[in-house]
Design a protein around this motif. Structure first.
Motif, mmCIF file in Angstrom:
data_model
loop_
_atom_site.group_PDB
_atom_site.id
_atom_site.type_symbol
_atom_site.label_atom_id
_atom_site.label_comp_id
_atom_site.label_asym_id
_atom_site.label_seq_id
_atom_site.Cartn_x
_atom_site.Cartn_y
_atom_site.Cartn_z
ATOM 1 N N ALA A 191 0.851 -1.194 0.000
ATOM 2 C CA ALA A 191 0.000 0.000 0.000
ATOM 3 C C ALA A 191 0.888 1.246 0.000
ATOM 4 O O ALA A 191 0.655 2.193 -0.759
ATOM 5 C CB ALA A 191 -0.902 -0.006 1.228
ATOM 6 N N LEU A 192 1.913 1.241 0.841
ATOM 7 C CA LEU A 192 2.817 2.393 0.911
ATOM 8 C C LEU A 192 3.540 2.610 -0.412
ATOM 9 O O LEU A 192 3.693 3.747 -0.872
ATOM 10 C CB LEU A 192 3.838 2.173 2.043
ATOM 11 C CG LEU A 192 3.263 2.285 3.455
ATOM 12 C CD1 LEU A 192 4.267 1.768 4.487
ATOM 13 C CD2 LEU A 192 2.891 3.733 3.755
ATOM 14 N N GLU A 193 3.944 1.525 -1.050
ATOM 15 C CA GLU A 193 4.641 1.642 -2.337
ATOM 16 C C GLU A 193 3.745 2.285 -3.385
ATOM 17 O O GLU A 193 4.173 3.188 -4.108
ATOM 18 C CB GLU A 193 5.084 0.263 -2.834
ATOM 19 C CG GLU A 193 6.261 -0.305 -2.061
ATOM 20 C CD GLU A 193 6.600 -1.724 -2.509
ATOM 21 O OE1 GLU A 193 5.999 -2.211 -3.491
ATOM 22 O OE2 GLU A 193 7.473 -2.340 -1.866
ATOM 23 N N TRP A 194 2.505 1.851 -3.438
ATOM 24 C CA TRP A 194 1.598 2.403 -4.435
ATOM 25 C C TRP A 194 1.200 3.850 -4.165
ATOM 26 O O TRP A 194 1.021 4.640 -5.081
ATOM 27 C CB TRP A 194 0.369 1.508 -4.619
ATOM 28 C CG TRP A 194 0.675 0.421 -5.592
ATOM 29 C CD1 TRP A 194 0.870 -0.909 -5.339
ATOM 30 C CD2 TRP A 194 0.888 0.593 -7.000
ATOM 31 N NE1 TRP A 194 1.202 -1.571 -6.495
ATOM 32 C CE2 TRP A 194 1.221 -0.680 -7.527
ATOM 33 C CE3 TRP A 194 0.849 1.680 -7.864
ATOM 34 C CZ2 TRP A 194 1.500 -0.873 -8.882
ATOM 35 C CZ3 TRP A 194 1.132 1.493 -9.211
ATOM 36 C CH2 TRP A 194 1.442 0.219 -9.709
ATOM 37 N N VAL A 195 1.072 4.180 -2.912
ATOM 38 C CA VAL A 195 0.733 5.576 -2.609
ATOM 39 C C VAL A 195 1.882 6.462 -3.065
ATOM 40 O O VAL A 195 1.671 7.467 -3.763
ATOM 41 C CB VAL A 195 0.471 5.774 -1.097
ATOM 42 C CG1 VAL A 195 0.378 7.265 -0.777
ATOM 43 C CG2 VAL A 195 -0.823 5.083 -0.695
ATOM 44 N N LEU A 204 -1.029 15.153 -1.515
ATOM 45 C CA LEU A 204 -1.931 14.061 -1.874
ATOM 46 C C LEU A 204 -1.525 13.377 -3.168
ATOM 47 O O LEU A 204 -1.027 14.015 -4.091
ATOM 48 C CB LEU A 204 -3.355 14.612 -2.034
ATOM 49 C CG LEU A 204 -3.963 15.295 -0.809
ATOM 50 C CD1 LEU A 204 -5.323 15.889 -1.161
ATOM 51 C CD2 LEU A 204 -4.097 14.294 0.339
ATOM 52 N N PRO A 205 -1.750 12.048 -3.237
ATOM 53 C CA PRO A 205 -1.425 11.336 -4.477
ATOM 54 C C PRO A 205 -2.315 11.861 -5.600
ATOM 55 O O PRO A 205 -3.407 12.388 -5.356
ATOM 56 C CB PRO A 205 -1.689 9.863 -4.132
ATOM 57 C CG PRO A 205 -2.597 9.910 -2.947
ATOM 58 C CD PRO A 205 -2.187 11.138 -2.178
ATOM 59 N N GLU A 206 -1.870 11.731 -6.835
ATOM 60 C CA GLU A 206 -2.614 12.241 -7.988
ATOM 61 C C GLU A 206 -4.032 11.668 -8.069
ATOM 62 O O GLU A 206 -4.970 12.354 -8.468
ATOM 63 C CB GLU A 206 -1.847 11.939 -9.282
ATOM 64 C CG GLU A 206 -0.551 12.725 -9.408
ATOM 65 C CD GLU A 206 -0.794 14.228 -9.309
ATOM 66 O OE1 GLU A 206 -1.429 14.792 -10.218
ATOM 67 O OE2 GLU A 206 -0.351 14.836 -8.307
#
Length: 227
Positions: A191-195, A204-206
């Motif tokens: 989850a952390l990698e994808w965020v 904030l992520p795109e």
DNA sequence: GCGACAG
DNA sequence: ATCTTGTCGC
């Protein structure tokens, strides 16, 4: 039958019971396909009676939008900390149903398993759709943690007692950290990698930025950017 | 009984 | 969540 119909008349007490049962289906082990598309999910309120959901699907490699969908529905459940799903899932499911491209991963506003009954909106949406999902929250609902270093990518575990329920992640230096937790079908590390993979130059992520923009009342401006 | 409390 | 532009600071 639609989710809003299935959940019609549900009381907060019923909702808690349903969460306990649904939490049983949550998986926190990696079960992702090759992720080619990532979607941002968010809900905004046009007024106290109307909810608007926005889902934006991005190319996982370029972070460019490839599809999006909006949906509106009358609000049928009050905001109660811990029961956010019952306010937001019905309208989100409607938006998801009208997508042309089914995303490989969902990044949802709110908690995943970092929840009293381990079923925040992200986890609930994951179970409802069967898709891998991540909870990306701007603030804490549950858990304790140590201070987080002010370096981009730094994180510390979020704990509830001895259990690790998520992480507090610094997506950018000088900004408040985000609360990340597995939603469904993936581990905290993944989850952390994808965020971080979805973060560019903002807090904030795109995925979240696009969904937030379209769900809010200034959504028209973001719609213009979609070609 | 007194706070805390995603969006 | 929502009311809201420009502005101060890393």
């Amino acid at each position: 039958m639609s989710l809003e119909q299935e959940w019609a008349g549900l009381t907060p007490r019923d909702a808690v019971a349903l969460q306990r049962k649904t939490a049983t289906a949550v998986i926190t082990e990696d079960q992702l396909p090759v992720v080619r598309t990532v979607a941002g999910v968010d809900v905004g309120f046009e007024d106290k009676h109307t909810a608007r959901a926005a889902v934006v699907v991005l190319d996982a490699a370029t972070l460019e939008p490839v599809d999006h969908a909006l949906a509106r529905l009358p609000v049928s459940f009050p905001y109660v900390p811990g029961l956010l799903s019952f306010r937001e899932c019905p309208v989100v499911m409607r938006a998801l149903a009208s997508l042309k491209v089914t995303p490989d991963l969902l990044l949802c506003d709110g908690q995943g398993i970092a929840h009293p009954r381990r079923l925040g909106v992200a986890s609930h949406l994951g179970v409802l759709t069967g898709l891998p999902s991540i909870g990306v929250a701007k603030s804490r609902l549950l858990g304790t943690h140590d201070p987080v270093s002010d370096r981009r990518g730094a994180w510390v575990p979020l704990r509830d007692g001895n259990e690790v329920i998520g992480a507090v992640l610094r997506t950018r230096q000088g900004v408040k950290p985000l609360f990340i937790s597995p939603g469904h079908r993936l581990s905290l590390a993944t989850a952390l990698e994808w965020v971080m993979a979805c973060v560019t130059r903002y807090r904030l992520p795109e995925t979240t930025r696009w969904a937030d923009g379209l769900a809010s009342n200034r959504g028209q401006r973001w719609l213009d950017r979609l070609k």
